[in-house]
Scaffold this active site. Structure first.
Site, PDB file in Angstrom:
ATOM      1  N   GLU A   1      -3.658   3.229   7.010  1.00 32.87           N
ATOM      2  CA  GLU A   1      -3.552   3.146   5.536  1.00 32.87           C
ATOM      3  C   GLU A   1      -4.077   4.450   4.938  1.00 32.87           C
ATOM      4  O   GLU A   1      -3.536   4.962   3.970  1.00 32.87           O
ATOM      5  CB  GLU A   1      -4.357   1.947   5.001  1.00 32.87           C
ATOM      6  CG  GLU A   1      -4.298   1.851   3.480  1.00 32.87           C
ATOM      7  CD  GLU A   1      -5.004   0.625   2.904  1.00 32.87           C
ATOM      8  OE1 GLU A   1      -4.934  -0.464   3.518  1.00 32.87           O
ATOM      9  OE2 GLU A   1      -5.639   0.769   1.845  1.00 32.87           O
TER      10      GLU A   1
ATOM     11  N   ARG B   1       0.815  -1.235   0.000  1.00 28.50           N
ATOM     12  CA  ARG B   1       0.000   0.000   0.000  1.00 28.50           C
ATOM     13  C   ARG B   1       0.845   1.280   0.000  1.00 28.50           C
ATOM     14  O   ARG B   1       0.423   2.315   0.517  1.00 28.50           O
ATOM     15  CB  ARG B   1      -0.971   0.023   1.200  1.00 28.50           C
ATOM     16  CG  ARG B   1      -1.973  -1.083   1.203  1.00 28.50           C
ATOM     17  CD  ARG B   1      -2.925  -1.029   0.020  1.00 28.50           C
ATOM     18  NE  ARG B   1      -3.683  -2.235  -0.081  1.00 28.50           N
ATOM     19  CZ  ARG B   1      -3.337  -3.275  -0.859  1.00 28.50           C
ATOM     20  NH1 ARG B   1      -2.264  -3.201  -1.625  1.00 28.50           N
ATOM     21  NH2 ARG B   1      -4.071  -4.358  -0.900  1.00 28.50           N
TER      22      ARG B   1
ATOM     23  N   CYS C   1     -10.017   0.948   3.614  1.00 23.75           N
ATOM     24  CA  CYS C   1      -9.445   0.393   4.844  1.00 23.75           C
ATOM     25  C   CYS C   1      -8.718   1.489   5.597  1.00 23.75           C
ATOM     26  O   CYS C   1      -7.922   2.237   5.029  1.00 23.75           O
ATOM     27  CB  CYS C   1      -8.464  -0.741   4.524  1.00 23.75           C
ATOM     28  SG  CYS C   1      -9.341  -2.231   4.064  1.00 23.75           S
TER      29      CYS C   1
HETATM   30  C1  LIG Z   1     -15.247   1.268  -0.630  1.00 30.34           C
HETATM   31  C2  LIG Z   1     -13.748   1.296  -0.828  1.00 30.34           C
HETATM   32  C3  LIG Z   1     -13.072   0.103  -1.117  1.00 30.34           C
HETATM   33  C4  LIG Z   1     -11.676   0.104  -1.288  1.00 30.34           C
HETATM   34  N1  LIG Z   1     -11.040  -1.081  -1.558  1.00 30.34           N
HETATM   35  C5  LIG Z   1      -9.684  -1.074  -1.717  1.00 30.34           C
HETATM   36  C6  LIG Z   1      -8.999  -2.310  -2.002  1.00 30.34           C
HETATM   37  O1  LIG Z   1      -9.595  -3.385  -2.113  1.00 30.34           O
HETATM   38  N2  LIG Z   1      -7.635  -2.261  -2.178  1.00 30.34           N
HETATM   39  C7  LIG Z   1      -6.932  -1.078  -2.075  1.00 30.34           C
HETATM   40  O2  LIG Z   1      -5.711  -1.104  -2.268  1.00 30.34           O
HETATM   41  N3  LIG Z   1      -7.566   0.084  -1.797  1.00 30.34           N
HETATM   42  C8  LIG Z   1      -8.911   0.118  -1.625  1.00 30.34           C
HETATM   43  N4  LIG Z   1      -9.545   1.296  -1.338  1.00 30.34           N
HETATM   44  C9  LIG Z   1      -8.751   2.526  -1.115  1.00 30.34           C
HETATM   45  C10 LIG Z   1      -8.659   3.453  -2.356  1.00 30.34           C
HETATM   46  O3  LIG Z   1      -9.747   3.297  -3.197  1.00 30.34           O
HETATM   47  C11 LIG Z   1      -7.391   3.240  -3.145  1.00 30.34           C
HETATM   48  O4  LIG Z   1      -6.269   3.434  -2.321  1.00 30.34           O
HETATM   49  C12 LIG Z   1      -7.329   4.173  -4.361  1.00 30.34           C
HETATM   50  O5  LIG Z   1      -6.369   3.685  -5.245  1.00 30.34           O
HETATM   51  C13 LIG Z   1      -7.030   5.625  -4.022  1.00 30.34           C
HETATM   52  O6  LIG Z   1      -7.131   6.375  -5.235  1.00 30.34           O
HETATM   53  P1  LIG Z   1      -7.671   7.871  -5.233  1.00 30.34           P
HETATM   54  O7  LIG Z   1      -7.574   8.363  -6.616  1.00 30.34           O
HETATM   55  O8  LIG Z   1      -9.005   7.960  -4.597  1.00 30.34           O
HETATM   56  O9  LIG Z   1      -6.565   8.564  -4.339  1.00 30.34           O
HETATM   57  P2  LIG Z   1      -6.809   9.757  -3.301  1.00 30.34           P
HETATM   58  O10 LIG Z   1      -7.514   9.210  -2.096  1.00 30.34           O
HETATM   59  O11 LIG Z   1      -7.392  10.921  -3.957  1.00 30.34           O
HETATM   60  O12 LIG Z   1      -5.298  10.098  -2.910  1.00 30.34           O
HETATM   61  C14 LIG Z   1      -4.490   9.161  -2.227  1.00 30.34           C
HETATM   62  C15 LIG Z   1      -3.052   9.734  -2.195  1.00 30.34           C
HETATM   63  O13 LIG Z   1      -2.538   9.716  -3.519  1.00 30.34           O
HETATM   64  C16 LIG Z   1      -2.103  11.029  -3.899  1.00 30.34           C
HETATM   65  N5  LIG Z   1      -2.350  11.145  -5.343  1.00 30.34           N
HETATM   66  C17 LIG Z   1      -3.494  10.878  -6.036  1.00 30.34           C
HETATM   67  N6  LIG Z   1      -3.302  11.046  -7.367  1.00 30.34           N
HETATM   68  C18 LIG Z   1      -1.997  11.415  -7.511  1.00 30.34           C
HETATM   69  C19 LIG Z   1      -1.188  11.729  -8.646  1.00 30.34           C
HETATM   70  N7  LIG Z   1      -1.650  11.702  -9.897  1.00 30.34           N
HETATM   71  N8  LIG Z   1       0.110  12.078  -8.419  1.00 30.34           N
HETATM   72  C20 LIG Z   1       0.613  12.123  -7.166  1.00 30.34           C
HETATM   73  N9  LIG Z   1      -0.107  11.847  -6.066  1.00 30.34           N
HETATM   74  C21 LIG Z   1      -1.400  11.482  -6.236  1.00 30.34           C
HETATM   75  C22 LIG Z   1      -2.929  11.980  -3.052  1.00 30.34           C
HETATM   76  O14 LIG Z   1      -2.271  13.218  -2.890  1.00 30.34           O
HETATM   77  C23 LIG Z   1      -2.999  11.190  -1.742  1.00 30.34           C
HETATM   78  O15 LIG Z   1      -1.804  11.348  -0.998  1.00 30.34           O
HETATM   79  C24 LIG Z   1     -10.947   1.330  -1.167  1.00 30.34           C
HETATM   80  C25 LIG Z   1     -11.639   2.519  -0.902  1.00 30.34           C
HETATM   81  C26 LIG Z   1     -13.023   2.497  -0.723  1.00 30.34           C
HETATM   82  C27 LIG Z   1     -13.732   3.800  -0.430  1.00 30.34           C
END
Ligand SMILES: Cc1cc2nc3c(=O)[nH]c(=O)nc-3n(C[C@H](O)[C@H](O)[C@H](O)COP(=O)(O)OP(=O)(O)OC[C@H]3O[C@@H](n4cnc5c(N)ncnc54)[C@H](O)[C@@H]3O)c2cc1C
Length: 310
Positions: free
Chosen positions: A301, A182, A231
């Site tokens: 996380e 992660r 998570c």
């Molecule tokens: C219902 C639910 C289920 C989920 N299931 C899983 C799962 O099974 N497995 C798992 O691994 N995760 C899971 N997640 C967590 C999450 O969805 C993932 O970690 C996802 O990949 C985060 O992407 P995001 O675009 O929403 O990132 P954000 O939450 O917007 O950002 C996360 C971090 O990444 C940075 N960031 C985002 N885009 C960029 C970019 N282009 N360049 C530099 N930094 C950037 C942000 O600044 C921040 O620090 C789940 C979440 C939810 C709500």
């Protein structure tokens, strides 16, 4: 805030193509629906406009935050003093090489992860079908090395293109950054613009079968229809954080309107008007209970985004 608006309009004006909002509530851009206003919320249409924004922020010492789908972050109730950037308009998927056995794709990081998964499954490109059901963008998935059902985004990433806060763009090959559980080693202050990804060829029917199995297993075990940030804690070596929280008797525990899910204890859900401070309070309560019960210190996380208040 009116100072920033005025300076941006005067100095940047027509050099910027995109959308810009002042005082935008970040609760509308996070899956748990918490977070106060951002001084500036910008959605550039292209790399030149993004660079213009970064240079504007750099000149003024403004803090910069990239927000993907906001599905793994907790943003302060007081909001963000600085510039929040969305790469929503960086949404291209393009084939760059297509020999018999494999296919290479160029993917911009504002692409929703689920759109990329569907694209690959429909064409029989194997490698990320196990990530079906993970919300957010490709950028967030790379930063956090998202994964499920034995696959992680690192399995397909070959190289990335990044821009730093001074607007310099460079390509990083796979041996110039690494992934962990992660986490990735992509430095803070680097924004990922795109990735080159490699997939093995398979059959669409096989992949769509796997994708459907993933989503139905998730629907049975995770509160997918509730507002959460995914998570809350990483799994400690050999243990499941959700099980530790459940065994410590925390299911249903609540701070304000934020509650430990009764479906999966590693998810905290927003029951209505929950706030970031409720969320952080509940984290402290859960961490103390789990430590007392099992001696394990849970590691978050979710990423807590401080407000950068002066
Ligand atoms: C219902 C639910 C289920 C989920 N299931 C899983 C799962 O099974 N497995 C798992 O691994 N995760 C899971 N997640 C967590 C999450 O969805 C993932 O970690 C996802 O990949 C985060 O992407 P995001 O675009 O929403 O990132 P954000 O939450 O917007 O950002 C996360 C971090 O990444 C940075 N960031 C985002 N885009 C960029 C970019 N282009 N360049 C530099 N930094 C950037 C942000 O600044 C921040 O620090 C789940 C979440 C939810 C709500």
């Amino acid at each position: 805030m009116s100072d920033i608006r005025e300076s941006f309009n005067n100095e940047i004006g027509t050099d910027f193509r995109g959308e810009i909002m002042y005082g935008e509530m970040l609760s509308g851009h996070t899956s748990i629906a918490v977070g106060g206003p951002a001084d500036m919320y910008v959605l550039p249409y292209d790399a030149v406009s993004l660079k213009t924004c970064l240079m504007f922020a750099n000149d003024r010492g403004l803090a910069v935050l990239v927000l993907g789908g906001g599905t793994n972050v907790i943003v302060d109730d007081n909001g963000y003093r600085g510039m929040v950037i969305s790469l929503k308009h960086f949404n291209m998927i393009k084939t760059t090489d297509d020999p018999d056995e494999r296919v290479d794709l160029f993917v911009e990081t504002g692409v929703p992860l689920q759109r990329l998964i569907n694209y690959c499954v429909e064409r029989g490109y194997a490698g990320i079908e196990g990530l079906t059901g993970i919300p957010g963008t490709v950028g967030g998935a790379i930063i956090g090395n998202s994964g499920s059902f034995g696959q992680e985004i690192r399995d397909v990433v070959e190289s990335i293109v990044v821009i730093n806060l001074s607007g310099m763009i460079k390509r990083l090959e796979r041996d110039e950054f690494s992934f962990g559980y992660r986490r990735s080693s992509v430095e803070q202050g680097l924004i990922i613009l795109s990735a080159n990804m490699r997939f093995k060829k398979s059959e669409p029917e096989v992949l769509s079968g796997k994708a459907s199995e993933c989503i139905s297993r998730k629907k049975n075990t995770q509160p997918l229809s509730e507002r959460s940030a995914g998570c809350v804690y990483m799994n400690p070596e050999g243990r499941a954080a959700g099980m530790l929280i459940e065994e410590a008797g925390c299911k249903g525990m609540r701070a304000g309107d934020i509650e430990v899910s009764r479906v999966h204890a590693n998810y905290f859900i927003n029951r209505g008007n929950g706030t970031a401070s409720d969320f952080l309070k509940l984290m402290k309560m859960v961490e103390a209970r789990v430590f007392e019960h099992s001696g394990v210190s849970l590691e978050p996380e979710v990423r807590v985004i401080a407000g950068k208040h002066e």
